[in-house]
Scaffold this motif. Structure first.
Motif, mmCIF file in Angstrom:
data_model
loop_
_atom_site.group_PDB
_atom_site.id
_atom_site.type_symbol
_atom_site.label_atom_id
_atom_site.label_comp_id
_atom_site.label_asym_id
_atom_site.label_seq_id
_atom_site.Cartn_x
_atom_site.Cartn_y
_atom_site.Cartn_z
ATOM 1 N N ILE A 52 36.683 37.021 33.332
ATOM 2 C CA ILE A 52 37.307 37.543 34.543
ATOM 3 C C ILE A 52 36.281 38.420 35.246
ATOM 4 C CG2 ILE A 52 39.209 38.899 35.500
ATOM 5 C CD1 ILE A 52 40.720 38.337 32.874
ATOM 6 N N PRO A 53 35.853 38.074 36.446
ATOM 7 C CA PRO A 53 34.855 38.900 37.142
ATOM 8 C C PRO A 53 35.364 40.322 37.348
ATOM 9 C CG PRO A 53 35.144 36.775 38.241
ATOM 10 C CD PRO A 53 36.233 36.891 37.218
ATOM 11 N N GLY A 54 34.453 41.280 37.252
ATOM 12 C CA GLY A 54 34.837 42.669 37.468
ATOM 13 C C GLY A 54 35.443 42.895 38.837
ATOM 14 N N SER A 55 34.972 42.147 39.844
ATOM 15 C CA SER A 55 35.513 42.298 41.196
ATOM 16 C C SER A 55 36.977 41.886 41.264
ATOM 17 C CB SER A 55 34.691 41.460 42.183
ATOM 18 O OG SER A 55 34.667 40.097 41.785
ATOM 19 N N ALA A 56 37.354 40.839 40.511
ATOM 20 C CA ALA A 56 38.748 40.391 40.506
ATOM 21 C C ALA A 56 39.644 41.432 39.848
ATOM 22 C CB ALA A 56 38.866 39.051 39.782
ATOM 23 N N LEU A 57 39.192 41.993 38.723
ATOM 24 C CA LEU A 57 39.971 43.016 38.034
ATOM 25 C C LEU A 57 40.065 44.279 38.884
ATOM 26 C CD1 LEU A 57 41.463 44.148 35.619
ATOM 27 C CD2 LEU A 57 39.255 44.633 34.533
ATOM 28 N N ALA A 58 38.959 44.685 39.502
ATOM 29 C CA ALA A 58 38.961 45.887 40.338
ATOM 30 C C ALA A 58 39.920 45.727 41.510
ATOM 31 C CB ALA A 58 37.550 46.180 40.838
ATOM 32 N N GLY A 59 39.919 44.553 42.139
ATOM 33 C CA GLY A 59 40.824 44.310 43.257
ATOM 34 C C GLY A 59 42.279 44.407 42.852
ATOM 35 N N ALA A 60 42.611 43.839 41.683
ATOM 36 C CA ALA A 60 43.998 43.890 41.204
ATOM 37 C C ALA A 60 44.412 45.313 40.866
ATOM 38 C CB ALA A 60 44.154 42.989 39.980
ATOM 39 N N LEU A 61 43.520 46.073 40.221
ATOM 40 C CA LEU A 61 43.833 47.461 39.862
ATOM 41 C C LEU A 61 44.016 48.322 41.107
ATOM 42 C CD1 LEU A 61 41.372 48.062 36.874
ATOM 43 C CD2 LEU A 61 43.820 47.575 36.755
ATOM 44 N N GLU A 129 45.516 19.369 40.579
ATOM 45 C CA GLU A 129 45.271 19.778 39.199
ATOM 46 C C GLU A 129 44.518 21.102 39.224
ATOM 47 O OE1 GLU A 129 42.862 16.736 37.611
ATOM 48 O OE2 GLU A 129 44.450 15.249 37.466
ATOM 49 N N ILE A 130 44.834 21.968 38.283
ATOM 50 C CA ILE A 130 44.078 23.204 38.135
ATOM 51 C C ILE A 130 43.700 23.386 36.668
ATOM 52 C CG2 ILE A 130 45.138 24.356 40.116
ATOM 53 C CD1 ILE A 130 46.888 25.909 38.177
ATOM 54 N N GLN A 131 42.535 23.948 36.450
ATOM 55 C CA GLN A 131 42.099 24.244 35.092
ATOM 56 C C GLN A 131 42.556 25.657 34.738
ATOM 57 O OE1 GLN A 131 37.816 24.578 34.391
ATOM 58 N NE2 GLN A 131 38.029 23.284 32.574
ATOM 59 N N ILE A 132 43.008 25.852 33.514
ATOM 60 C CA ILE A 132 43.540 27.146 33.099
ATOM 61 C C ILE A 132 42.969 27.551 31.743
ATOM 62 C CG2 ILE A 132 45.709 26.814 34.336
ATOM 63 C CD1 ILE A 132 46.972 26.262 31.522
ATOM 64 N N ILE A 133 43.110 28.830 31.441
ATOM 65 C CA ILE A 133 42.881 29.345 30.094
ATOM 66 C C ILE A 133 44.250 29.496 29.460
ATOM 67 C CG2 ILE A 133 41.854 31.182 28.714
ATOM 68 C CD1 ILE A 133 40.248 31.960 31.239
ATOM 69 N N GLU A 134 44.483 28.838 28.349
ATOM 70 C CA GLU A 134 45.790 28.874 27.707
ATOM 71 C C GLU A 134 46.107 30.281 27.177
ATOM 72 O OE1 GLU A 134 47.941 26.568 27.754
ATOM 73 O OE2 GLU A 134 46.928 24.622 27.944
ATOM 74 N N SER A 135 47.377 30.552 26.984
ATOM 75 C CA SER A 135 47.816 31.853 26.479
ATOM 76 C C SER A 135 47.299 32.098 25.060
ATOM 77 C CB SER A 135 49.346 31.942 26.499
ATOM 78 O OG SER A 135 49.920 30.935 25.680
ATOM 79 N N ASN A 136 47.356 33.366 24.662
ATOM 80 C CA ASN A 136 46.973 33.845 23.325
ATOM 81 C C ASN A 136 45.472 34.007 23.115
ATOM 82 O OD1 ASN A 136 49.616 34.151 22.245
ATOM 83 N ND2 ASN A 136 49.731 31.926 21.961
ATOM 84 N N GLU A 179 54.149 43.627 35.867
ATOM 85 C CA GLU A 179 53.987 43.955 37.283
ATOM 86 C C GLU A 179 52.544 43.768 37.726
ATOM 87 O OE1 GLU A 179 55.343 47.895 37.888
ATOM 88 O OE2 GLU A 179 57.316 47.542 37.044
ATOM 89 N N LEU A 180 51.602 44.045 36.836
ATOM 90 C CA LEU A 180 50.177 43.930 37.126
ATOM 91 C C LEU A 180 49.659 42.655 36.473
ATOM 92 C CD1 LEU A 180 47.486 44.903 38.163
ATOM 93 C CD2 LEU A 180 47.391 46.559 36.286
ATOM 94 N N ARG A 181 49.265 41.700 37.317
ATOM 95 C CA ARG A 181 48.779 40.410 36.832
ATOM 96 C C ARG A 181 47.477 40.072 37.527
ATOM 97 N NH1 ARG A 181 53.609 36.817 35.171
ATOM 98 N NH2 ARG A 181 55.330 38.276 35.060
ATOM 99 N N LEU A 182 46.784 39.074 36.989
ATOM 100 C CA LEU A 182 45.493 38.669 37.541
ATOM 101 C C LEU A 182 45.471 37.169 37.787
ATOM 102 C CD1 LEU A 182 43.057 40.677 35.221
ATOM 103 C CD2 LEU A 182 43.788 41.290 37.515
ATOM 104 N N GLY A 183 44.634 36.778 38.736
ATOM 105 C CA GLY A 183 44.401 35.361 38.965
ATOM 106 C C GLY A 183 45.415 34.710 39.883
ATOM 107 N N ALA A 184 45.287 33.393 39.982
ATOM 108 C CA ALA A 184 46.152 32.599 40.853
ATOM 109 C C ALA A 184 47.497 32.325 40.189
ATOM 110 C CB ALA A 184 45.457 31.282 41.198
ATOM 111 N N ARG A 185 48.489 31.980 41.007
ATOM 112 C CA ARG A 185 49.828 31.572 40.569
ATOM 113 C C ARG A 185 50.512 32.657 39.732
ATOM 114 N NH1 ARG A 185 50.428 26.192 41.520
ATOM 115 N NH2 ARG A 185 52.081 25.948 39.994
ATOM 116 N N SER A 186 50.207 33.904 40.038
ATOM 117 C CA SER A 186 50.818 35.005 39.289
ATOM 118 C C SER A 186 52.313 35.107 39.566
ATOM 119 C CB SER A 186 50.131 36.323 39.633
ATOM 120 O OG SER A 186 50.232 36.615 41.015
ATOM 121 N N ARG A 187 52.791 34.600 40.710
ATOM 122 C CA ARG A 187 54.222 34.612 41.009
ATOM 123 C C ARG A 187 54.970 33.497 40.286
ATOM 124 N NH1 ARG A 187 52.423 38.604 43.288
ATOM 125 N NH2 ARG A 187 53.337 39.657 45.088
ATOM 126 N N ARG A 188 54.214 32.663 39.594
ATOM 127 C CA ARG A 188 54.819 31.552 38.868
ATOM 128 C C ARG A 188 54.498 31.616 37.381
ATOM 129 N NH1 ARG A 188 57.309 32.136 42.618
ATOM 130 N NH2 ARG A 188 57.637 30.763 44.406
#
Length: 499
Positions: A52-61, A129-136, A179-188
């Protein structure tokens, strides 16, 4: 005036290093902009590992800090406010380092989807199609706060660090509640994190011993943090996090006003398709089967938030079309945009109908099926004219049979876009339309619903077992929410008539 003051010298007097360790509680999609494997590939480092790029995490925080009412702190911590031009007196450099987050033990997967029309048929050219990192998968987030002399003029170093730690605990709380999530499709349902340990290291840069320790200190050192500097937040009832929960976190700065929990049984079968790798038939692999938590045919069945959201929105749109006497299903879909988000795909600043792009206020969590099992089935394609089998058209599918689920739907705070009337009750009523029909078996989810798949049932009478904010939903509350939704739909009809 001394030398330091004349040149605006503002030395560093302390450093606060924070490490958040845990695992992904749901799938994660952090795109690289590349399309080599799918329409949206996961970003990888030089060794081919996802991160996860630091810029993505910083933006979400930063965004979350503002959303919980701490915009001033967000500006002071992350840098200059957006609405000021460069060179303004209040310009400030960010005083927090947000490192790239390493993802360990990551298993990559592919999720596919398609936009469906009113009759649940695929819209042309809407497959993706989207590529994902699986849970866990495991992760370590690293943050470094810089404490400067100008801040210390009003507070001592311990107070400065304690103030920053209170913000860290609010972030931990945000991750914990979803409430605090990262990445795409966080509403789903994507981008949810489960924090297990918080490690805290403090350096007083004005003390020589502490300063020298910082020079030799390394995040990667196994002894970087002492045992007493590591806090297990999963216990929740002790330590600094528990203290924060009983003070600032007691009332909570939650963005969500409501959380629906709906227990459901699967009396028959469920099929939300996942296909063989790269859509090629492999030995001992079915042509398609139920999506599972590992992307294969083992472990537990998984219902994506996007499948639930699509079924709910489609069903609610049909009801609104009938109540409001709208001329088209598309019009009903458009009326739902303030709640469910923009429906029409856009490549500009509006959705193609002159409306601004709207983010969904409703979060549909991914749902894991408890119990049940895979049910391999061989089928033949049938010639509709002769009634005979089509030569070479034998295929295997693996639906999921039985089990039960706990459906979770979060509703964010907001005001009605067209006026001042609070819209929370309206959304609760709209969701109840779908929830009650889901319990009654009227609203199926997934594929092959025409042959009885994807039907759910409640554990008792229709309407029983539904929780709202952890409490059973009373008949009076159900009636109130349903009536409010009907009145809103009628208002839609009035607006259409006046127009």
């Amino acid at each position: 005036m001394n030398y330091s003051e004349s040149f605006g010298y503002n030395k560093i007097c302390g450093r606060l290093c924070i490490e958040l360790e845990g695992r992904l509680a749901s799938a994660l999609s952090v795109g690289s902009g590349e399309q080599e494997e799918t329409d949206s590939d996961v970003i990888l480092d030089s060794k081919g590992n996802p991160f996860i790029p630091g810029s993505a995490l910083a933006g979400a925080l930063r965004a979350y800090t503002g959303e919980i009412g701490r915009e001033k702190e967000a500006n002071q911590l992350f840098g200059k406010p957006k609405d000021e031009s460069p060179g303004a007196e209040s310009d400030r450099q960010s005083r927090i380092f947000v490192y790239d987050t390493k993802i360990q033990n990551a298993q990559m997967g592919i999720r596919d989807g398609v936009r469906l029309g009113e009759a649940k048929t695929a819209e042309p050219k809407s497959k993706y199609e989207i590529q994902i990192i699986e849970s866990n998968a495991n992760f370590k987030m690293r943050l470094e706060f810089i404490e400067r002399e100008s801040q210390k003029a009003q507070n001592d170093l311990k107070q400065l660090m304690d103030e920053d730690l209170r913000l860290v605990w609010s972030w931990v709380y945000g991750f914990t509640t979803g409430e605090l999530r990262l990445g795409a499709r966080s509403r789903r349902g994507f981008g949810r994190f489960h924090i297990e340990k918080v490690r805290i290291k403090k350096f007083d840069m004005e003390e020589q011993a502490s300063y020298l320790e910082w020079l030799e200190w390394d995040w990667e050192n196994p002894d970087a943090f002492l045992p007493e500097e590591s806090i297990d937040v999963t216990k929740g009832a002790e330590g600094q996090y528990a203290k924060w929960l009983t003070t600032e976190g007691k009332d909570g700065a939650r963005k969500f006003t409501h959380c629906f929990e709906v227990p459901l049984d699967i009396p028959y079968t469920l099929l939300i398709r996942t296909y063989s790798t790269a859509f090629k038939k492999e030995d001992e692999m079915p042509d398609y089967g139920q999506l599972t938590t590992t992307g294969g045919s083992a472990q537990a069945a998984l219902i994506p938030g996007s499948s639930i959201a699509g079924a709910f929105r489609n069903h609610i749109a049909k009801i609104i079309k009938e109540i409001a006497h709208l001329e088209s299903w598309e019009k009903a879909q458009s009326r739902l945009s303030p709640f469910f988000g923009t429906w029409v795909k856009s490549d500009g600043k509006n959705d193609g109908n002159g409306e601004d792009i709207v983010v969904s206020r409703i979060i549909f969590e991914e749902t894991v099926v408890n119990g049940g099992g895979a049910l391999p089935i061989f089928r033949n394609a049938i010639d509709r004219f002769t009634g005979g089998t089509v030569e070479g058209a034998l295929y295997q599918e693996v639906p999921w049979a039985g089990g039960n689920v706990l459906l979770k739907i979060f509703l964010q705070k907001g005001r009605h876009k067209e006026g001042t009337q609070d819209s929370d009750d309206i959304i609760c009523g709209l969701l109840l339309w779908a929830i009650l029909d889901l319990q009654a078996g009227i609203l199926p989810i997934g594929g092959e619903t025409a042959v009885g798949r994807g039907i759910f049932s409640g554990s008792g009478k229709i309407g029983e077992g539904i929780l709202l904010d952890g409490q059973p939903l009373s008949e009076q509350e159900k009636e109130m929410y349903l009536q409010r939704a009907v009145r809103w739909a009628k208002e839609t009809e009035d607006e259409r008539t006046e127009g």
